[in-house]
Design an enzyme around this catalytic site. Structure first.
Site, short mmCIF file in Angstrom:
data_model
loop_
_atom_site.label_atom_id
_atom_site.label_comp_id
_atom_site.label_asym_id
_atom_site.label_seq_id
_atom_site.Cartn_x
_atom_site.Cartn_y
_atom_site.Cartn_z
N CYS A 164 50.99 36.78 53.08
CA CYS A 164 50.92 36.72 54.54
C CYS A 164 52.26 36.31 55.12
CB CYS A 164 49.84 35.73 54.99
SG CYS A 164 48.27 36.51 55.40
N CYS A 193 36.60 16.74 26.61
CA CYS A 193 36.40 15.69 27.62
C CYS A 193 35.25 16.05 28.58
CB CYS A 193 37.66 15.48 28.46
SG CYS A 193 39.01 14.67 27.59
N CYS A 229 39.49 21.51 26.77
CA CYS A 229 38.88 21.03 28.02
C CYS A 229 37.48 20.50 27.72
CB CYS A 229 38.76 22.16 29.03
SG CYS A 229 40.28 23.08 29.35
N CYS A 272 46.42 36.01 64.29
CA CYS A 272 45.58 37.05 63.69
C CYS A 272 44.18 36.50 63.42
CB CYS A 272 46.17 37.52 62.36
SG CYS A 272 47.51 38.70 62.55
#
Lengths: 106, 261
Positions: free
Chosen positions: B222, B79, B76, B180
């Site tokens: 959930c 770049c 990673c 909720c």
């Protein structure tokens, strides 16, 4: 692969009580759980933690199943001299992880 | 008799009015992070980086960031350079629209796109330790940055889809997310505080999970809770819901890695 975070105050006065915090990544698999096929998941825990201060043992803890993953241990010791505080975790599957921190006492 | 009927009708119309008023979105000034609903001890755990177990993931992610992988043999860092600088604020803008796929992708999907296209490496599995670690490392760099997902002609339809899902009753319990998290936040459900569902700290270290977990893991939890059939990891429906939730939390600051009970 275990990674650990240790927190030792970098400086302290002689005779001062210092707090040391350690956190290590570990699943602490109890050995009592079963997978979806009903097979027992083998135990994989840290069994022993030892802290040494310039080679002298200052804290030791035995760990057992039912201790949560990523054990977090906090304890205190008296700052006596400058040097190295070393930590070692040993356990199942040949686990042996070490970490150390320097402290300056004046 | 007719007078009694009119009174009844009046009363139910009033109830309906009160219900529609409370069913609206939470006003910006009343929005609160899940952090505000936690115990003192759990907050202390999140606040101290040497105590926060989510930081173990960030630490591992930092190592993975610099490791060369795939047939391209690129890390990673090759770049993007130092992630601590280049990734600042990135997580606050995700999910973001991907021009090639013509749809929004979340941070996990972006990391996997980078892996398959740039690093020529296999995509990491959802909720795998490596993907959570990399995501936590990237998102950690946005701590304190206000959430700011793009709202434009391209993302608008997807935000609207997410909004529709948020307000749609579903599952055997026939509940919508909003019932909720918009209408009953701050009250208790089986001893636990109901938060407002702002995704400010993902991936979070959830004490119940004893590990880091993604927003999609939370959403799937959930959905199971309301006895609905949950979507697969990476499903467009979940990404749209993520996008809507980030839009709903716009302006709130990123806390990654947050600790939740």
């Amino acid at each position: 692969m275990s990674s650990a975070l240790v927190n030792v105050p970098p400086r302290a006065r002689r005779g001062e009580v210092i707090e040391i915090k350690t956190l290590i990544s570990h699943p602490m698999e109890t050995g009592y759980r079963r997978n979806q096929l009903g097979a027992r998941i083998p135990r994989d825990i840290i069994r022993l933690f030892v802290c040494t201060y310039n080679g002298t043992e200052v804290f030791r803890a035995e760990l057992h199943p039912a201790i949560a993953a990523n054990p977090f241990l906090v304890f205190s010791t008296v700052a006596t001299e400058s040097g190295t505080i070393a930590f070692q975790w040993t356990g199942d599957n040949g686990l042996s992880a070490t970490e150390s921190a320097a402290i300056v006492v004046d | 008799m007719s007078g009694h009927g009119a009174r009844l009708l009046g009363a139910s119309a009033l109830t309906l009015l009160a219900w529609t008023a409370s069913a609206g979105e939470i006003p910006p000034a009343e929005r609160r992070s899940g952090y505000d609903f936690m115990s003192r001890e759990t907050r202390a755990m999140q606040d101290d980086d040497t105590v926060n177990p989510g930081m173990l993931g960030v630490l591992e992610g930092g190592t993975l960031w610099a490791r060369k992988t795939g047939t391209a043999g690129r890390a990673c860092a090759d770049c993007h350079g130092d992630g601590r600088a280049s990734m600042k604020g990135v997580a606050a803008r995700y999910p973001a629209f991907d021009a090639a796929l013509k749809r929004p992708v979340n941070l996990e999907q972006r990391i996997n796109l980078c892996r398959t296209e740039r690093q020529q490496a296999p995509a990491l599995a959802y909720e795998s330790r490596e993907l959570l670690a990399l995501t936590a490392f990237v998102a950690r760099q946005s701590r304190g940055v206000p959430i700011d997902v793009a709202v434009d002609a391209r993302t608008k339809p997807f935000i609207d889809n997410g909004r529709a899902a948020f307000y749609r009753r579903q599952g055997q319990l026939n509940l919508a997310c909003s019932q909720c998290h918009d209408e009953n936040w701050g009250k208790r459900l089986a001893g636990n505080a109901i938060p407002q569902a702002h995704p400010t700290g993902y991936p979070v270290y959830r004490l119940e999970w004893q590990s880091l977990g993604s927003l999609q893991r939370r959403l799937r939890n959930c959905l199971v809770g309301i006895r609905a059939e949950s979507y697969e990891y990476g499903a467009p429906e979940l990404v749209e819901l993520e996008l809507f939730l980030m839009w709903r939390a716009r302006g709130m600051t990123i806390e990654t890695p947050a600790v939740r009970p």
